[in-house]
Design a protein around this motif. Structure first.
Motif, PDB file in Angstrom:
ATOM      1  N   GLU A 189      -2.336   4.290   6.745  1.00 18.52           N
ATOM      2  CA  GLU A 189      -3.771   4.411   7.037  1.00 18.52           C
ATOM      3  C   GLU A 189      -4.589   4.642   5.772  1.00 18.52           C
ATOM      4  O   GLU A 189      -5.769   4.313   5.728  1.00 18.52           O
ATOM      5  CB  GLU A 189      -3.991   5.556   8.033  1.00 18.52           C
ATOM      6  CG  GLU A 189      -3.445   5.243   9.429  1.00 18.52           C
ATOM      7  CD  GLU A 189      -3.653   6.395  10.392  1.00 18.52           C
ATOM      8  OE1 GLU A 189      -4.312   7.382   9.999  1.00 18.52           O
ATOM      9  OE2 GLU A 189      -3.146   6.300  11.527  1.00 18.52           O
ATOM     10  N   ASP A 190      -3.942   5.218   4.748  1.00 17.26           N
ATOM     11  CA  ASP A 190      -4.660   5.471   3.485  1.00 17.26           C
ATOM     12  C   ASP A 190      -4.731   4.239   2.595  1.00 17.26           C
ATOM     13  O   ASP A 190      -5.288   4.288   1.492  1.00 17.26           O
ATOM     14  CB  ASP A 190      -3.999   6.627   2.722  1.00 17.26           C
ATOM     15  CG  ASP A 190      -2.524   6.350   2.406  1.00 17.26           C
ATOM     16  OD1 ASP A 190      -2.025   5.258   2.756  1.00 17.26           O
ATOM     17  OD2 ASP A 190      -1.872   7.239   1.811  1.00 17.26           O
ATOM     18  N   LYS A 192      -2.269   2.790   1.105  1.00 14.54           N
ATOM     19  CA  LYS A 192      -1.174   2.759   0.132  1.00 14.54           C
ATOM     20  C   LYS A 192       0.085   2.181   0.782  1.00 14.54           C
ATOM     21  O   LYS A 192       0.259   2.241   1.994  1.00 14.54           O
ATOM     22  CB  LYS A 192      -0.888   4.169  -0.388  1.00 14.54           C
ATOM     23  CG  LYS A 192      -2.034   4.724  -1.244  1.00 14.54           C
ATOM     24  CD  LYS A 192      -1.679   6.088  -1.779  1.00 14.54           C
ATOM     25  CE  LYS A 192      -2.814   6.616  -2.672  1.00 14.54           C
ATOM     26  NZ  LYS A 192      -2.521   7.980  -3.170  1.00 14.54           N
ATOM     27  N   ASP A 194       3.574   1.827   2.298  1.00 17.96           N
ATOM     28  CA  ASP A 194       4.380   2.772   3.068  1.00 17.96           C
ATOM     29  C   ASP A 194       5.862   2.563   2.746  1.00 17.96           C
ATOM     30  O   ASP A 194       6.538   1.728   3.355  1.00 17.96           O
ATOM     31  CB  ASP A 194       4.121   2.570   4.566  1.00 17.96           C
ATOM     32  CG  ASP A 194       4.936   3.532   5.416  1.00 17.96           C
ATOM     33  OD1 ASP A 194       5.563   4.444   4.836  1.00 17.96           O
ATOM     34  OD2 ASP A 194       4.947   3.366   6.653  1.00 17.96           O
TER      35      ASP A 194
END
Length: 482
Positions: A189-190, A192, A194
């Protein structure tokens, strides 16, 4: 009928006149007169060729046309006294067989001098040259001597991981390892990547050192060593750097810094003596080659010692042991520093020494190999033992002529509180190295170790100026051929 093959090294050293032998190898040169053909053959077992001499009338013209530089052949015949200088015997050819032809118009290794830059472009063929066959035999001997040295001392050889989640040096210049489809990277969600979805469930990279895992072995087995490939994603196009190289890293429980220095000096001398005892003709050739190379250099850049002199220099001298602080004072007062001849001037304690300073200490000041110790902690890694002065760590570097630093090592920090505080200070997350810290929690002991870049060692022993010329297939920025 063909005899059982004998290696050329064995023919030249152990065979006698009148013996019937078969030599197999690659043609280095062929000369032909009206009645006689001379074929120089090399099989890689020695730098020396065997000369086969044949009566042209005995052989089919079409066969002899196939015997060109680069072709592979078998020659059977009787050994006779050599008419030329350089070897005691030559082979009177009775049977010539051609295994594989080499078109003389296409074969890139013609019998002439080739530049090292050109030979790097054909690294798949360069071991057939005198220079590179000599380097590879010396490299083999040094590798064998590494294992021999540690085996004789009772060390255990362990294989540390090539894929790791840690960066031992904290340098951050690592090659990432992933199983992701790079066109479809999963993101959280950020925004970046995973990495929990990757093969290992976390971000991983190719190792830059086996040291941290080596310490784990030493704190159970006593004395261990690793000898394996390491990787550095440093975008550096110099004569001293490779992206893939081999490291020798011993780790020893119950060793302090002095014990560490003693072992490293003994090992270096052992390796050099092994090469000098077992690679005499190769080193004689490389010594001559280096002397020719030195002649074309500007006077101020020429080495004062030939290759064999340099190797004897290591064997015949006890290494001078000097503290970093004393070395800084020597360098500050030195003529090159006072006359601003150094590229990097030494002005104060705490400076990170460069190759020019290291070479000055070895070649000009002490005139012997040097071990510097007790470096400022601010320019060294987190795992080094912190001295009582709170300014220095129990680190040591060994300096050689012509090359500067060849070994770097230290007593390792075995006190949990000191190690943890240093990691926090340097921003190294302790939760990722929980297993490393555990060894300080359960039965910690004083221990030490060091690292020797194997290619740096091969470079020193062979006298080659560029590290790319002492590994079979160099990996450097923009270069991953072969």
């Amino acid at each position: 009928m063909r005899e059982k093959r004998k290696k050329i090294k064995e023919i030249l050293s152990k065979s006698s006149v009148g013996e019937r032998v078969t030599a197999m190898g690659w043609v280095r040169t062929k000369r032909e007169s009206k009645n006689v053909v001379f074929i120089a053959i090399n099989d890689g077992s020695t730098i020396d060729n065997i000369q086969a001499v044949g009566d042209t009338g005995k052989f089919d013209e079409a066969l002899l046309r196939k015997v060109n530089t680069g072709a592979s052949v078998a020659v059977t015949g009787e050994l006779v006294e050599s008419q030329g200088a350089g070897q005691a015997v030559e082979l009177q050819a009775e049977i010539i067989e051609v295994f594989g032809e080499a078109n003389p118009e296409q074969y890139p290794l013609q019998p002439k001098r080739h530049s090292l830059e050109f030979l790097r472009e054909i690294a798949h063929l360069r071991p057939r040259t005198n220079t590179f066959s000599a380097i590879m035999r010396v490299r083999h001997q040094l590798a064998f001597a590494v294992h021999q040295f540690f085996h004789e001392k009772g060390f255990v050889y362990i294989n540390t991981p090539i894929i790791t989640a840690s960066d031992a040096e904290g340098a951050g210049e690592t090659f990432k390892v992933t199983n992701f489809d790079l066109e479809k990277l999963p993101k959280g969600e950020d925004g970046k990547i995973d990495y929990t979805q990757d093969f290992f469930g976390k971000l991983t990279n190719l190792t830059v050192s086996g040291q941290l895992e080596g310490e784990l072995g030493a704190l159970a087995l006593g004395e261990i060593y690793t000898f394996g490939p390491t990787f550095r994603a440093e975008n550096s196009n110099t004569t001293r750097h490779l992206a893939e190289f081999w490291m020798i890293e011993p780790e020893m429980a119950f060793y302090d810094l002095t014990d560490n220095m003693d072992l490293a000096e003994e090992m270096l001398k052992y390796l050099i003596k092994s090469a000098m005892d077992n690679c005499q003709s190769d080193l004689a050739f490389l010594d001559k080659r280096l002397a020719e190379e030195e002649k074309v250099k500007p006077q101020q850049e020429r080495s004062e010692m030939g290759l064999l002199e340099r190797l004897k220099f290591i064997l015949e001298n006890d290494f001078e042991r000097v503290s970093y602080s004393d070395a800084i004072e020597i360098l500050k007062r030195s003529k090159p520093n006072q006359k601003k001849k150094f590229k990097y001037l030494i002005e104060e304690w705490g400076a990170d020494l460069q190759s020019e300073h290291e070479r000055f200490l070895v070649e000009k000041h002490f005139k012997k190999p040097v071990i510097l110790y007790n470096y400022p902690k601010d320019i060294k890694a987190f795992y080094m033992y912190q001295n009582d002065d709170d300014k220095t760590v129990a680190a040591m570097d060994i300096l050689f002529p012509g090359i500067g630093e060849i070994i770097g090592g230290s007593q390792r920090e075995d006190r949990m509180d000191k190690l943890k505080a240093r990691m926090d200070q340097m921003g190294i997350p302790s939760e990722e190295l929980w297993w490393y810290l555990d060894t300080r929690k359960f039965g910690s002991v004083p221990h030490s170790g060091y690292g020797l870049g194997f290619e740096r060692m091969v470079q020193f022993v062979t006298g080659m100026g560029n590290i790319r010329d002492v590994i079979p297939f160099p990996r450097t920025p923009d270069n991953c051929e072969f």
